[in-house]
Design an enzyme around this catalytic site. Sequence first.
Site, PDB file in Angstrom:
ATOM      1  N   SER A  13       0.893  -1.360  -0.003  1.00 13.65           N
ATOM      2  CA  SER A  13      -0.126   0.166  -0.126  1.00 13.65           C
ATOM      3  C   SER A  13       0.776   1.084  -0.126  1.00 13.65           C
ATOM      4  O   SER A  13       2.063   1.202   0.073  1.00 13.65           O
ATOM      5  CB  SER A  13      -0.811   0.035   1.061  1.00 13.65           C
ATOM      6  OG  SER A  13      -0.024   0.005   2.403  1.00 13.65           O
ATOM      7  N   LEU A  15       3.138   4.275  -0.318  1.00 13.53           N
ATOM      8  CA  LEU A  15       4.574   4.607  -1.161  1.00 13.53           C
ATOM      9  C   LEU A  15       5.180   3.037  -1.526  1.00 13.53           C
ATOM     10  O   LEU A  15       5.810   3.094  -2.738  1.00 13.53           O
ATOM     11  CB  LEU A  15       5.357   5.318  -0.115  1.00 13.53           C
ATOM     12  CG  LEU A  15       6.769   5.710  -0.918  1.00 13.53           C
ATOM     13  CD1 LEU A  15       6.603   6.458  -2.038  1.00 13.53           C
ATOM     14  CD2 LEU A  15       7.641   6.440   0.357  1.00 13.53           C
ATOM     15  N   SER A 137      11.788  10.837   7.941  1.00 12.95           N
ATOM     16  CA  SER A 137      10.665  11.922   8.114  1.00 12.95           C
ATOM     17  C   SER A 137      11.202  13.361   8.628  1.00 12.95           C
ATOM     18  O   SER A 137      12.208  13.330   9.450  1.00 12.95           O
ATOM     19  CB  SER A 137       9.878  11.350   9.141  1.00 12.95           C
ATOM     20  OG  SER A 137       8.629  12.375   9.361  1.00 12.95           O
ATOM     21  N   TYR A 150       7.142   8.542  17.401  1.00  7.89           N
ATOM     22  CA  TYR A 150       7.392   8.355  15.923  1.00  7.89           C
ATOM     23  C   TYR A 150       8.612   9.402  15.804  1.00  7.89           C
ATOM     24  O   TYR A 150       9.611   9.045  14.953  1.00  7.89           O
ATOM     25  CB  TYR A 150       6.212   9.162  15.148  1.00  7.89           C
ATOM     26  CG  TYR A 150       6.413   9.202  13.642  1.00  7.89           C
ATOM     27  CD1 TYR A 150       6.573   7.689  13.057  1.00  7.89           C
ATOM     28  CD2 TYR A 150       6.593  10.150  12.998  1.00  7.89           C
ATOM     29  CE1 TYR A 150       6.517   7.828  11.589  1.00  7.89           C
ATOM     30  CE2 TYR A 150       6.661  10.349  11.662  1.00  7.89           C
ATOM     31  CZ  TYR A 150       6.753   9.055  11.029  1.00  7.89           C
ATOM     32  OH  TYR A 150       6.998   9.069   9.673  1.00  7.89           O
ATOM     33  N   THR A 185      -0.729   8.262   2.377  1.00  6.11           N
ATOM     34  CA  THR A 185      -0.426   6.870   2.665  1.00  6.11           C
ATOM     35  C   THR A 185      -1.311   6.308   3.776  1.00  6.11           C
ATOM     36  O   THR A 185      -2.115   7.215   4.459  1.00  6.11           O
ATOM     37  CB  THR A 185       1.104   6.521   2.677  1.00  6.11           C
ATOM     38  OG1 THR A 185       1.416   7.051   4.045  1.00  6.11           O
ATOM     39  CG2 THR A 185       1.797   7.167   1.806  1.00  6.11           C
TER      40      THR A 185
END
Length: 265
Positions: A13, A15, A137, A150, A185
Amino acid sequence: MSARYIVITGAASGLGWALTKALFARGDNLLLIDRDATLLAERQQSLGVSQRITTAVADLGCAEGIAQALSRIHDSFDRVDVLINNAGITHRSLAGQTKPEVLRKVMTVDWQAPVELALGLLPKLRQSRGSIINLGSMAGWMPVLGRAGYCSAKSALGQFFEVLRAEERDNGLHVLMVYPAFVNTNIEQNALGGDGNAAQHARSTIGGISEAEPLAEKIIRALDKRKARLYPHRGIWLASLLWRLQPDIFQYLMRRKFAVELEQT
Protein backbone atom coordinates in the site's frame (compact mmCIF):
# COMPACT_ATOMS: atom_id res chain seq x y z
CA MET A 1 20.92 -1.47 -16.64
CA SER A 2 20.47 -5.17 -15.81
CA ALA A 3 17.56 -6.28 -13.63
CA ARG A 4 18.22 -5.77 -9.95
CA TYR A 5 17.08 -7.79 -6.94
CA ILE A 6 15.13 -5.45 -4.68
CA VAL A 7 13.45 -5.94 -1.29
CA ILE A 8 10.57 -3.60 -0.37
CA THR A 9 8.91 -3.57 3.05
CA GLY A 10 5.38 -2.27 3.46
CA ALA A 11 4.99 -3.02 -0.23
CA ALA A 12 1.23 -3.56 -0.51
CA SER A 13 0.00 0.00 0.00
CA GLY A 14 0.89 3.67 -0.17
CA LEU A 15 4.43 4.57 -1.11
CA GLY A 16 5.53 0.93 -1.01
CA TRP A 17 3.00 0.02 -3.67
CA ALA A 18 3.93 3.04 -5.79
CA LEU A 19 7.58 1.97 -5.63
CA THR A 20 6.62 -1.61 -6.44
CA LYS A 21 4.74 -0.65 -9.59
CA ALA A 22 7.47 1.67 -10.83
CA LEU A 23 10.32 -0.79 -10.22
CA PHE A 24 8.38 -3.72 -11.67
CA ALA A 25 7.79 -1.70 -14.82
CA ARG A 26 11.55 -1.25 -15.09
CA GLY A 27 12.10 -5.00 -15.12
CA ASP A 28 13.53 -5.48 -11.62
CA ASN A 29 13.10 -8.62 -9.51
CA LEU A 30 11.10 -7.79 -6.38
CA LEU A 31 10.56 -9.37 -3.00
CA LEU A 32 7.52 -7.68 -1.45
CA ILE A 33 7.05 -7.77 2.32
CA ASP A 34 3.83 -6.77 4.06
CA ARG A 35 1.82 -7.83 7.09
CA ASP A 36 -1.50 -7.79 5.18
CA ALA A 37 -1.61 -11.20 3.50
CA THR A 38 -4.87 -10.56 1.61
CA LEU A 39 -3.82 -7.22 0.16
CA LEU A 40 -0.36 -8.54 -0.69
CA ALA A 41 -1.90 -11.42 -2.65
CA GLU A 42 -4.19 -9.00 -4.49
CA ARG A 43 -1.26 -6.77 -5.39
CA GLN A 44 0.76 -9.71 -6.67
CA GLN A 45 -2.18 -10.84 -8.79
CA SER A 46 -2.64 -7.37 -10.24
CA LEU A 47 0.92 -7.47 -11.57
CA GLY A 48 0.22 -10.70 -13.43
CA VAL A 49 1.97 -14.04 -13.30
CA SER A 50 5.66 -13.24 -13.08
CA GLN A 51 8.74 -14.98 -11.78
CA ARG A 52 10.07 -11.54 -10.94
CA ILE A 53 7.69 -11.19 -7.97
CA THR A 54 8.17 -12.96 -4.63
CA THR A 55 6.13 -12.16 -1.53
CA ALA A 56 6.55 -12.57 2.21
CA VAL A 57 3.91 -12.00 4.87
CA ALA A 58 5.61 -10.68 8.01
CA ASP A 59 4.74 -8.35 10.87
CA LEU A 60 7.82 -6.16 11.35
CA GLY A 61 6.46 -5.02 14.70
CA CYS A 62 7.88 -8.06 16.47
CA ALA A 63 11.16 -9.98 16.57
CA GLU A 64 9.59 -13.09 15.06
CA GLY A 65 8.29 -11.16 12.07
CA ILE A 66 11.66 -9.55 11.41
CA ALA A 67 13.33 -12.97 11.56
CA GLN A 68 10.72 -14.41 9.19
CA ALA A 69 11.32 -11.62 6.70
CA LEU A 70 15.09 -12.14 6.75
CA SER A 71 14.73 -15.88 6.34
CA ARG A 72 12.43 -15.42 3.35
CA ILE A 73 14.84 -12.99 1.71
CA HIS A 74 17.82 -15.31 2.12
CA ASP A 75 15.83 -18.29 0.85
CA SER A 76 14.59 -16.38 -2.21
CA PHE A 77 17.50 -14.16 -3.27
CA ASP A 78 21.15 -15.15 -3.60
CA ARG A 79 21.82 -11.52 -4.42
CA VAL A 80 20.35 -8.29 -3.03
CA ASP A 81 20.97 -5.02 -4.84
CA VAL A 82 18.54 -2.74 -3.01
CA LEU A 83 16.80 -2.85 0.37
CA ILE A 84 13.94 -0.35 0.68
CA ASN A 85 12.90 0.10 4.31
CA ASN A 86 9.50 1.62 3.65
CA ALA A 87 7.23 -0.01 6.27
CA GLY A 88 6.27 2.37 9.03
CA ILE A 89 3.82 3.09 11.80
CA THR A 90 2.94 6.23 13.75
CA HIS A 91 0.81 7.34 16.66
CA ARG A 92 -1.21 10.43 17.54
CA SER A 93 -1.11 10.81 21.30
CA LEU A 94 0.56 13.01 23.88
CA ALA A 95 3.71 11.47 25.35
CA GLY A 96 2.28 11.44 28.86
CA GLN A 97 -0.82 9.58 27.65
CA THR A 98 0.93 6.94 25.56
CA LYS A 99 1.40 3.40 26.86
CA PRO A 100 4.95 2.04 26.78
CA GLU A 101 3.88 -0.82 24.51
CA VAL A 102 2.75 1.70 21.87
CA LEU A 103 6.14 3.41 21.96
CA ARG A 104 7.83 0.01 21.80
CA LYS A 105 5.85 -1.00 18.71
CA VAL A 106 6.55 2.28 16.91
CA MET A 107 10.26 1.95 17.67
CA THR A 108 10.33 -1.67 16.51
CA VAL A 109 8.68 -1.04 13.15
CA ASP A 110 10.35 2.30 12.41
CA TRP A 111 13.86 1.64 13.76
CA GLN A 112 14.56 -1.91 14.90
CA ALA A 113 13.23 -3.64 11.78
CA PRO A 114 15.15 -1.46 9.26
CA VAL A 115 18.33 -1.87 11.29
CA GLU A 116 18.03 -5.65 11.62
CA LEU A 117 17.13 -6.11 7.96
CA ALA A 118 20.09 -3.96 6.88
CA LEU A 119 22.55 -5.78 9.12
CA GLY A 120 21.18 -9.19 8.15
CA LEU A 121 21.57 -8.37 4.43
CA LEU A 122 24.85 -6.49 4.77
CA PRO A 123 27.07 -9.25 3.29
CA LYS A 124 24.87 -9.47 0.19
CA LEU A 125 24.67 -5.68 -0.13
CA ARG A 126 28.44 -5.38 0.19
CA GLN A 127 28.93 -8.01 -2.47
CA SER A 128 26.65 -6.21 -4.92
CA ARG A 129 27.87 -2.76 -3.84
CA GLY A 130 24.18 -2.17 -3.40
CA SER A 131 21.86 0.39 -1.82
CA ILE A 132 19.76 0.81 1.29
CA ILE A 133 16.86 3.27 1.09
CA ASN A 134 15.25 4.41 4.32
CA LEU A 135 12.07 6.43 4.66
CA GLY A 136 12.90 8.97 7.30
CA SER A 137 10.74 11.97 8.13
CA MET A 138 10.85 15.64 8.95
CA ALA A 139 9.75 14.42 12.39
CA GLY A 140 13.22 12.97 12.80
CA TRP A 141 14.70 16.49 12.75
CA MET A 142 12.21 18.57 14.67
CA PRO A 143 9.56 18.01 17.34
CA VAL A 144 5.94 17.42 16.36
CA LEU A 145 3.25 17.45 19.04
CA GLY A 146 1.53 14.13 19.58
CA ARG A 147 4.31 12.17 17.86
CA ALA A 148 6.99 11.74 20.54
CA GLY A 149 7.53 8.05 19.77
CA TYR A 150 7.50 8.56 16.01
CA CYS A 151 9.92 11.50 16.24
CA SER A 152 12.24 9.42 18.40
CA ALA A 153 12.18 6.45 16.03
CA LYS A 154 12.79 8.52 12.91
CA SER A 155 15.59 10.44 14.60
CA ALA A 156 17.26 7.18 15.60
CA LEU A 157 16.78 5.82 12.08
CA GLY A 158 18.54 8.78 10.51
CA GLN A 159 21.42 8.71 12.97
CA PHE A 160 22.03 4.98 12.61
CA PHE A 161 22.13 5.00 8.83
CA GLU A 162 24.15 8.19 8.57
CA VAL A 163 26.78 6.42 10.69
CA LEU A 164 26.46 3.19 8.70
CA ARG A 165 26.99 5.08 5.43
CA ALA A 166 30.25 6.54 6.70
CA GLU A 167 31.45 3.21 8.08
CA GLU A 168 30.63 1.25 4.91
CA ARG A 169 31.87 3.77 2.37
CA ASP A 170 34.99 1.75 1.52
CA ASN A 171 32.80 -1.32 0.92
CA GLY A 172 30.83 0.51 -1.77
CA LEU A 173 27.54 0.48 0.14
CA HIS A 174 25.14 3.28 -0.84
CA VAL A 175 22.66 4.62 1.73
CA LEU A 176 19.84 6.97 0.69
CA MET A 177 17.91 8.73 3.44
CA VAL A 178 14.56 10.13 2.26
CA TYR A 179 13.10 12.93 4.38
CA PRO A 180 9.50 13.59 3.24
CA ALA A 181 6.80 15.61 4.94
CA PHE A 182 3.16 14.51 4.88
CA VAL A 183 2.33 11.91 2.24
CA ASN A 184 -1.08 10.48 1.36
CA THR A 185 -0.51 6.90 2.58
CA ASN A 186 -2.07 4.49 5.06
CA ILE A 187 0.45 5.27 7.80
CA GLU A 188 -1.71 8.06 9.19
CA GLN A 189 -4.98 6.23 8.56
CA ASN A 190 -3.60 3.37 10.68
CA ALA A 191 -2.09 5.60 13.37
CA LEU A 192 -2.28 4.31 16.92
CA GLY A 193 -3.76 6.17 19.84
CA GLY A 194 -2.05 6.26 23.21
CA ASP A 195 -3.94 3.14 24.33
CA GLY A 196 -2.85 1.08 21.32
CA ASN A 197 -6.19 1.31 19.53
CA ALA A 198 -6.78 3.42 16.42
CA ALA A 199 -6.27 7.15 16.89
CA GLN A 200 -9.62 8.91 17.15
CA HIS A 201 -8.78 12.38 15.90
CA ALA A 202 -7.67 13.62 12.48
CA ARG A 203 -4.01 14.41 11.95
CA SER A 204 -2.62 17.92 11.91
CA THR A 205 -0.25 18.84 9.10
CA ILE A 206 2.23 21.46 7.97
CA GLY A 207 1.90 22.40 4.31
CA GLY A 208 0.17 20.24 1.73
CA ILE A 209 -0.16 16.48 1.57
CA SER A 210 1.71 14.99 -1.37
CA GLU A 211 0.85 11.86 -3.33
CA ALA A 212 2.84 8.63 -3.28
CA GLU A 213 3.50 8.19 -7.02
CA PRO A 214 5.49 11.42 -7.59
CA LEU A 215 7.50 10.73 -4.44
CA ALA A 216 8.26 7.20 -5.66
CA GLU A 217 9.64 8.59 -8.92
CA LYS A 218 11.85 11.05 -7.02
CA ILE A 219 13.18 8.23 -4.85
CA ILE A 220 14.01 6.06 -7.86
CA ARG A 221 15.84 8.94 -9.56
CA ALA A 222 17.82 9.54 -6.37
CA LEU A 223 18.62 5.81 -6.21
CA ASP A 224 19.89 5.82 -9.80
CA LYS A 225 22.16 8.77 -8.98
CA ARG A 226 23.24 7.15 -5.68
CA LYS A 227 22.37 10.28 -3.75
CA ALA A 228 22.93 10.33 0.00
CA ARG A 229 19.79 12.28 0.93
CA LEU A 230 16.52 13.33 -0.65
CA TYR A 231 14.48 16.29 0.58
CA PRO A 232 11.31 16.10 -1.54
CA HIS A 233 9.55 19.11 -0.02
CA ARG A 234 11.35 22.45 0.08
CA GLY A 235 8.97 23.97 2.63
CA ILE A 236 9.79 21.31 5.21
CA TRP A 237 13.51 21.85 4.66
CA LEU A 238 12.96 25.55 5.43
CA ALA A 239 10.98 24.62 8.54
CA SER A 240 13.92 22.50 9.70
CA LEU A 241 16.17 25.55 9.37
CA LEU A 242 13.77 27.53 11.55
CA TRP A 243 13.94 24.77 14.17
CA ARG A 244 17.73 24.87 14.16
CA LEU A 245 18.09 28.67 14.15
CA GLN A 246 15.09 29.75 16.22
CA PRO A 247 13.83 26.74 18.18
CA ASP A 248 11.67 28.78 20.56
CA ILE A 249 9.84 30.44 17.67
CA PHE A 250 9.43 27.05 16.00
CA GLN A 251 7.92 25.53 19.16
CA TYR A 252 5.52 28.48 19.55
CA LEU A 253 4.31 28.11 15.95
CA MET A 254 4.09 24.33 16.25
CA ARG A 255 1.93 24.55 19.37
CA ARG A 256 -0.46 26.80 17.45
CA LYS A 257 -0.49 24.62 14.33
CA PHE A 258 -0.90 21.35 16.26
CA ALA A 259 -3.18 22.72 19.00
CA VAL A 260 -5.68 19.91 18.39
CA GLU A 261 -3.15 17.48 19.86
CA LEU A 262 -3.16 19.37 23.17
CA GLU A 263 -6.94 19.01 23.37
CA GLN A 264 -6.77 15.20 23.45
CA THR A 265 -7.24 13.94 26.99
